[in-house]
Design an enzyme around this catalytic site. Structure first.
Site, PDB file in Angstrom:
ATOM      1  N   GLU A   1       7.767  15.383  -5.141  1.00 38.42           N
ATOM      2  CA  GLU A   1       6.528  14.603  -5.296  1.00 38.42           C
ATOM      3  C   GLU A   1       5.819  14.417  -3.953  1.00 38.42           C
ATOM      4  O   GLU A   1       5.565  13.291  -3.532  1.00 38.42           O
ATOM      5  CB  GLU A   1       6.858  13.219  -5.883  1.00 38.42           C
ATOM      6  N   PRO A   2       5.501  15.486  -3.259  1.00 38.42           N
ATOM      7  CA  PRO A   2       4.872  15.307  -1.950  1.00 38.42           C
ATOM      8  C   PRO A   2       3.419  14.861  -2.073  1.00 38.42           C
ATOM      9  O   PRO A   2       2.690  15.324  -2.942  1.00 38.42           O
ATOM     10  CB  PRO A   2       4.944  16.715  -1.342  1.00 38.42           C
ATOM     11  N   GLY A   3       3.025  13.952  -1.221  1.00 37.58           N
ATOM     12  CA  GLY A   3       1.630  13.527  -1.174  1.00 37.58           C
ATOM     13  C   GLY A   3       1.083  13.822   0.221  1.00 37.58           C
ATOM     14  O   GLY A   3       0.346  14.785   0.445  1.00 37.58           O
ATOM     15  N   ARG A   4       1.531  13.007   1.162  1.00 43.92           N
ATOM     16  CA  ARG A   4       1.079  13.122   2.542  1.00 43.92           C
ATOM     17  C   ARG A   4       1.152  14.556   3.090  1.00 43.92           C
ATOM     18  O   ARG A   4       0.217  15.036   3.722  1.00 43.92           O
ATOM     19  CB  ARG A   4       1.944  12.217   3.420  1.00 43.92           C
TER      20      ARG A   4
ATOM     21  N   ARG B   1      -4.655   2.509   7.597  1.00 39.74           N
ATOM     22  CA  ARG B   1      -3.310   2.778   8.121  1.00 39.74           C
ATOM     23  C   ARG B   1      -3.023   2.132   9.472  1.00 39.74           C
ATOM     24  O   ARG B   1      -1.945   1.576   9.655  1.00 39.74           O
ATOM     25  CB  ARG B   1      -3.024   4.287   8.173  1.00 39.74           C
TER      26      ARG B   1
ATOM     27  N   TYR C   1       0.106  -0.431   8.889  1.00 39.15           N
ATOM     28  CA  TYR C   1       1.425  -0.163   9.440  1.00 39.15           C
ATOM     29  C   TYR C   1       1.393   0.598  10.748  1.00 39.15           C
ATOM     30  O   TYR C   1       2.098   1.600  10.917  1.00 39.15           O
ATOM     31  CB  TYR C   1       2.401   0.503   8.451  1.00 39.15           C
TER      32      TYR C   1
ATOM     33  N   CYS D   1     -14.659  -8.133  10.849  1.00 32.14           N
ATOM     34  CA  CYS D   1     -14.253  -9.363  11.533  1.00 32.14           C
ATOM     35  C   CYS D   1     -12.752  -9.608  11.422  1.00 32.14           C
ATOM     36  O   CYS D   1     -12.305 -10.532  10.739  1.00 32.14           O
ATOM     37  CB  CYS D   1     -15.012 -10.548  10.951  1.00 32.14           C
ATOM     38  N   GLU D   2     -11.969  -8.758  12.051  1.00 34.15           N
ATOM     39  CA  GLU D   2     -10.509  -8.896  12.102  1.00 34.15           C
ATOM     40  C   GLU D   2     -10.062  -8.244  13.406  1.00 34.15           C
ATOM     41  O   GLU D   2     -10.526  -7.158  13.748  1.00 34.15           O
ATOM     42  CB  GLU D   2      -9.828  -8.097  10.967  1.00 34.15           C
TER      43      GLU D   2
ATOM     44  N   TYR E   1      -3.807   8.784   2.232  1.00 35.35           N
ATOM     45  CA  TYR E   1      -3.809   7.323   2.375  1.00 35.35           C
ATOM     46  C   TYR E   1      -4.985   6.872   3.251  1.00 35.35           C
ATOM     47  O   TYR E   1      -4.891   5.900   3.994  1.00 35.35           O
ATOM     48  CB  TYR E   1      -2.462   6.821   2.919  1.00 35.35           C
TER      49      TYR E   1
HETATM   50  C1  LIG Z   1       4.150   7.370  -2.514  1.00 33.69           C
HETATM   51  C2  LIG Z   1       5.099   8.130  -3.347  1.00 33.69           C
HETATM   52  C3  LIG Z   1       5.216   9.517  -3.207  1.00 33.69           C
HETATM   53  C4  LIG Z   1       4.485  10.305  -2.151  1.00 33.69           C
HETATM   54  O1  LIG Z   1       4.966  10.025  -0.883  1.00 33.69           O
HETATM   55  P1  LIG Z   1       4.467  10.890   0.388  1.00 33.69           P
HETATM   56  O2  LIG Z   1       5.107  10.239   1.538  1.00 33.69           O
HETATM   57  O3  LIG Z   1       2.991  10.798   0.415  1.00 33.69           O
HETATM   58  O4  LIG Z   1       4.935  12.294   0.178  1.00 33.69           O
HETATM   59  C5  LIG Z   1       6.052  10.184  -4.080  1.00 33.69           C
HETATM   60  N1  LIG Z   1       6.762   9.520  -5.030  1.00 33.69           N
HETATM   61  C6  LIG Z   1       6.686   8.180  -5.184  1.00 33.69           C
HETATM   62  C7  LIG Z   1       7.468   7.520  -6.242  1.00 33.69           C
HETATM   63  C8  LIG Z   1       5.859   7.445  -4.346  1.00 33.69           C
HETATM   64  O5  LIG Z   1       5.799   6.111  -4.483  1.00 33.69           O
END
Ligand SMILES: *Cc1c(COP(=O)(O)O)cnc(C)c1O
Length: 413
Positions: free
Chosen positions: A268-271, A307, A311, A340-341, A368
């Site tokens: 499940e890659p996102g980033r 971001r 964090y 304003c932060e 993100y």
């Molecule tokens: C956020 C998330 C991802 C994606 O994470 P990345 O760091 O962006 O690869 C995959 N699975 C679950 C369950 C998540 O919460």
């Protein structure tokens, strides 16, 4: 130039800013495709489904592009489900994660026939079972097991420790699986975990995998045979100088550990697919000096890119010089927004040569970035543009002022 590898020339950046205004998210189609195919086409002895994590960047054009390349999707809400379906994503390639799925979202996901619910608690097993029962359907489920592994990442994006809210503990997993198998409207198909984000080494992933394999073997002895193993997302990217393992080496190592077990692999890659395919372009409104400190006040802010404030995310920053009258010397700058932060900064202590009306490029902003943006301080959210070959295509228009209160009502009296 920057250590970050994007394909945007200064000419393209200026053209995008002139045409669409700033602040502006700009993504590179070729870079997204390249990063996705690193996962999708990685050699493996096991079949692999890459379920792109929609929350990283959920623009429907991005989803459409990935869907056409063969992506599956990892979703966390009904909103994300509808985005994926609207963009042409196939339901049978969707996995549904998240600790608190609403009844409406579960019902809709059942109705369209998603691949799997990643279930995070016993109560949720019961909830999904009853929603399925009411409709005379069966729900495919996987249990999100918390492997209790330290991902060595920022605490806010570390999710695989016992103390986190996510998943079912390793100790409870076997009994949870037995229970799930006893529920009439559940079809137990898999196991999953997700230990965190921006992980820059393989060890935590492989340690989690070992723990999941123990469970898989134990369950098989119990007569519960799983069809897929989902290791979640979390592979990091290079923001500054991180050395990150490739998707290919990750998949190869996982497939090797699986050995002769016949399991489908899900990731499940996102980033790692979108972060380095996108930048945030912002213009320097003015420069300001306070007791020897130099501030570049830019037109992007924490509401556009959260971001750094959320964090301590570090984004490399470059300058694309504007119409300068005087030469600017290099010095240390804090790049801050108009919100304003005190937490409203994009980068601190950056050694740069900056003048008013320059464009600044905030790198690695494709993940993100826009998805976490808000209207805080009543700032319209910015536009998103995709570079396709040499064409700049607007994939989300800039919000206008009237959008800001379009859903609000004045009192009648
Ligand atoms: C956020 C998330 C991802 C994606 O994470 P990345 O760091 O962006 O690869 C995959 N699975 C679950 C369950 C998540 O919460």
């Amino acid at each position: 130039m920057s250590p970050i590898n994007t394909n945007f020339s200064s000419t393209v950046i200026r053209e995008a800013a002139n045409t669409f205004g700033t602040p502006l998210y700009l993504y590179d189609e070729a870079a997204i495709r390249h990063a996705f195919l690193a996962w999708h086409e990685a050699p493996s002895h096991h079949s692999v489904l890459t379920c792109y994590a929609v929350k990283a960047n959920s623009n429907i054009a991005v989803l459409q592009l990935l869907s056409r390349l063969g992506a599956g999707f990892d979703i966390v809400s009904q909103g994300e489900l509808e985005r994926v379906l609207h963009a042409g994503g196939l339901p049978e390639r969707i996995v549904f994660s998240g600790v608190g799925k609403s009844t409406a979202a579960i019902a809709r996901a059942l109705e369209v026939g998603i691949k799997c619910f990643n279930v995070e608690s016993i109560r949720e097993l019961e909830h999904i079972n009853s929603v399925a029962a009411e409709r005379g359907l069966s729900a495919k489920v996987s249990l999100r097991v918390n492997p209790d592994v330290d991902a060595n990442t920022h605490p806010y994006i570390s999710t695989g420790l016992k103390s986190n809210k996510f998943g079912i503990s390793h100790e409870e997993a076997v009994s949870a699986y037995r229970y799930a198998s006893s529920l009439a409207h559940l079809d137990v198909v898999g196991i999953d975990c997700h230990i965190g984000s921006q992980i820059t080494e393989l060890e935590p992933f492989l340690a989690s995998l070992d723990r999941l394999l123990e469970l898989i073997d134990q369950l098989a002895e119990d007569g519960i045979h799983l069809r897929h193993l989902d290791l979640g997302g979390g592979l990091g990217i290079c923001y500054t100088d991180e050395q990150v393992p490739s998707a290919q080496s990750y998949i190869a190592a996982v497939s090797e550990k699986l050995g002769s077990r016949s399991l489908e692999l899900v990731f499940e890659p996102g980033r790692s697919i979108v972060a380095n395919a996108g930048i945030l372009i912002t213009e320097v409104i003015l420069s300001k000096e306070n007791t020897g400190k130099h501030f570049a006040i830019v037109d992007a802010a924490m509401n556009d890119l959260m971001r750094p404030a959320l964090y301590q995310g570090h984004h490399h920053i470059d300058v694309v010089a504007g119409p300068r009258i005087l030469a600017a010397t290099e010095q240390s700058w804090d790049i801050v927004g108009p919100v304003c932060e005190t937490g409203d900064f994009l980068g601190l202590n950056r050694q740069l040569s900056i003048a008013e009306r320059d464009l600044l490029v905030i790198h690695s902003a494709g993940a993100y970035g826009f998805t976490m943006s808000s209207n805080y301080n009543s700032r319209p959210r910015c536009a998103e543009v995709l570079l396709r070959k040499d064409q700049l295509v607007e994939i989300r228009s800039r919000e206008v002022i009237t959008d800001l209160f379009a859903h609000e009502q004045l009192l009648a009296e």
